[in-house]
Structures are given as C-alpha cells and as structure tokens.
Design a protein around this motif. Structure first.
Motif, PDB file in Angstrom:
ATOM      1  N   PHE A   1      30.997  82.033 -57.033  1.00 40.56           N
ATOM      2  CA  PHE A   1      29.661  81.532 -56.724  1.00 40.56           C
ATOM      3  C   PHE A   1      29.458  80.190 -57.403  1.00 40.56           C
ATOM      4  O   PHE A   1      29.872  80.005 -58.557  1.00 40.56           O
TER       5      PHE A   1
ATOM      6  N   ALA B   1      28.890  80.297 -51.660  1.00 46.26           N
ATOM      7  CA  ALA B   1      29.976  81.250 -51.877  1.00 46.26           C
ATOM      8  C   ALA B   1      31.259  80.538 -51.483  1.00 46.26           C
ATOM      9  O   ALA B   1      31.359  79.992 -50.380  1.00 46.26           O
TER      10      ALA B   1
ATOM     11  N   SER C   1      30.593  80.480 -61.572  1.00 45.70           N
ATOM     12  CA  SER C   1      30.677  81.770 -62.268  1.00 45.70           C
ATOM     13  C   SER C   1      31.817  81.739 -63.284  1.00 45.70           C
ATOM     14  O   SER C   1      32.835  81.093 -63.069  1.00 45.70           O
TER      15      SER C   1
ATOM     16  N   ALA D   1      30.856  86.657 -60.892  1.00 46.15           N
ATOM     17  CA  ALA D   1      30.780  86.043 -59.558  1.00 46.15           C
ATOM     18  C   ALA D   1      30.168  87.020 -58.560  1.00 46.15           C
ATOM     19  O   ALA D   1      29.295  86.638 -57.768  1.00 46.15           O
TER      20      ALA D   1
ATOM     21  N   GLU E   1      26.435  87.330 -59.219  1.00 49.50           N
ATOM     22  CA  GLU E   1      25.717  86.103 -58.845  1.00 49.50           C
ATOM     23  C   GLU E   1      25.682  85.912 -57.327  1.00 49.50           C
ATOM     24  O   GLU E   1      24.661  85.480 -56.780  1.00 49.50           O
ATOM     25  N   LEU E   2      26.782  86.251 -56.642  1.00 48.34           N
ATOM     26  CA  LEU E   2      26.776  86.168 -55.169  1.00 48.34           C
ATOM     27  C   LEU E   2      25.690  87.065 -54.600  1.00 48.34           C
ATOM     28  O   LEU E   2      24.970  86.690 -53.659  1.00 48.34           O
TER      29      LEU E   2
END
Ligand code: ATP
Ligand code: MG
Length: 139
Positions: free
Chosen positions: A6, A75, A118, A124, A127-128
């Motif tokens: 991310f 992404a 990230s 990651a 956060e995504l």
C-alpha cells in the motif's frame, strides 16, 4: 511470488504536481498499479492510519499535514513489493535518502516527504483494507 503493498502520494506531492513523476518512478521499477484513488483524510482517519505514532511529538503535526489536501492512495503489486517500495521511497528524512529515490528527488523535509509505503506485508494488508475493497484489488 508477486505480493502487494500500500502506498500514499502525500498531500505535499499532490499539491506540488509531483503525482505523475512519482507514478512514473514506481512503474519504472516494475510496480503494477492494482488500484488508485484520490481522496482526502478526515482528522480521525489520519489519526487512525498513523495510530502507531500517536505518542510521538510529531503526531499532531503529521495528522494536520495528512489532512491538509487531497492525496492519492494506491495498491501496488510486484515481486518483493514491500521492501522494493521502501527502497524506491528512500529514507524517512530526505536528507538521508539515497540518490535516485523519490524522497531524495522530491521531498522537502522529514515530515513533508511525499510518499508513504507499508513497512511489512502484514501492515500492507491492514492498510489496503483501510482504503480498498476486495473488488478494487483485483487489478
Ligand atoms: P511512512 O510511514 O509515511 O511510509 P516512514 O515509515 O518512512 O514513513 P515513520 O517513522 O513511519 O516513517 O513516520 C511516519 C511519518 O511521520 C513520516 O513519513 C513523516 O511524514 C512523519 N515523521 C516521521 N518522523 C518525523 C519527525 N521526526 N518529525 C516530523 N515528522 C516525522
Ligand atoms: Mg512508517
């Protein structure tokens, strides 16, 4: 194996007109853009996103910075995506960033440093999910 990470093009870079340059640098090192959106963070979204730093002296200023204007959430997919993104970003403080990195080329200060990435595969994924749905992440 290809993994995803991310990233955020932060408000300083969007305002300075560096979004295109940053996307080019990411594509040049082989990142595929799986999903991308321009948005703004509310104060509580920014506080939640950077919650790990909430006790740090720079936290209020960081939240103010991240809410000052539009930013671009992404992404990204590539072999070794998390580590490779951190490499192309450069050190947190642009003064310490390696030649050719995004922060060395474009960042102004340790706070206004153009890009987020990230710091681990687990982070990651969290956060995504903060910004994208399963459908968004199909690429
Ligand atoms: P990011 O998490 O945004 O990808 P990073 O992992 O390189 O950056 P962190 O230590 O996680 O750095 O800090 C998060 C963000 O907080 C930094 O990118 C920067 O915008 C801000 N920041 C970090 N350290 C400082 C500092 N000493 N003074 C001001 N702002 C800081
Ligand atoms: Mg970090």
């Amino acid at each position: 194996m290809k993994l995803r990470t991310f990233s955020i093009i932060k408000p300083d870079a969007v305002a300075a007109g560096h979004a295109g340059a940053i996307l080019s640098m990411l594509e040049e090192v082989g990142f595929k853009i799986l999903a991308l959106r321009m948005t703004r963070l509310t104060q509580s979204q920014a506080e939640g996103f950077y919650a790990v730093h909430r006790e740090r002296p720079f936290f209020p200023s960081l939240v103010k910075f991240m809410t000052e204007g539009p930013l671009i959430v992404m992404a990204l997919e590539r072999e070794d995506a998390v580590a490779k993104l951190r490499e192309v970003m450069g050190a947190t403080n642009p003064a310490n960033a390696a030649e050719g990195t995004v922060r060395k080329r474009l960042a102004q200060s340790i706070e206004r440093n153009c890009i987020h990435g990230s710091d681990a595969p687990e982070t990651a994924e969290v956060e995504l999910r903060y910004f994208f749905s399963t459908l968004d992440l199909q690429g």
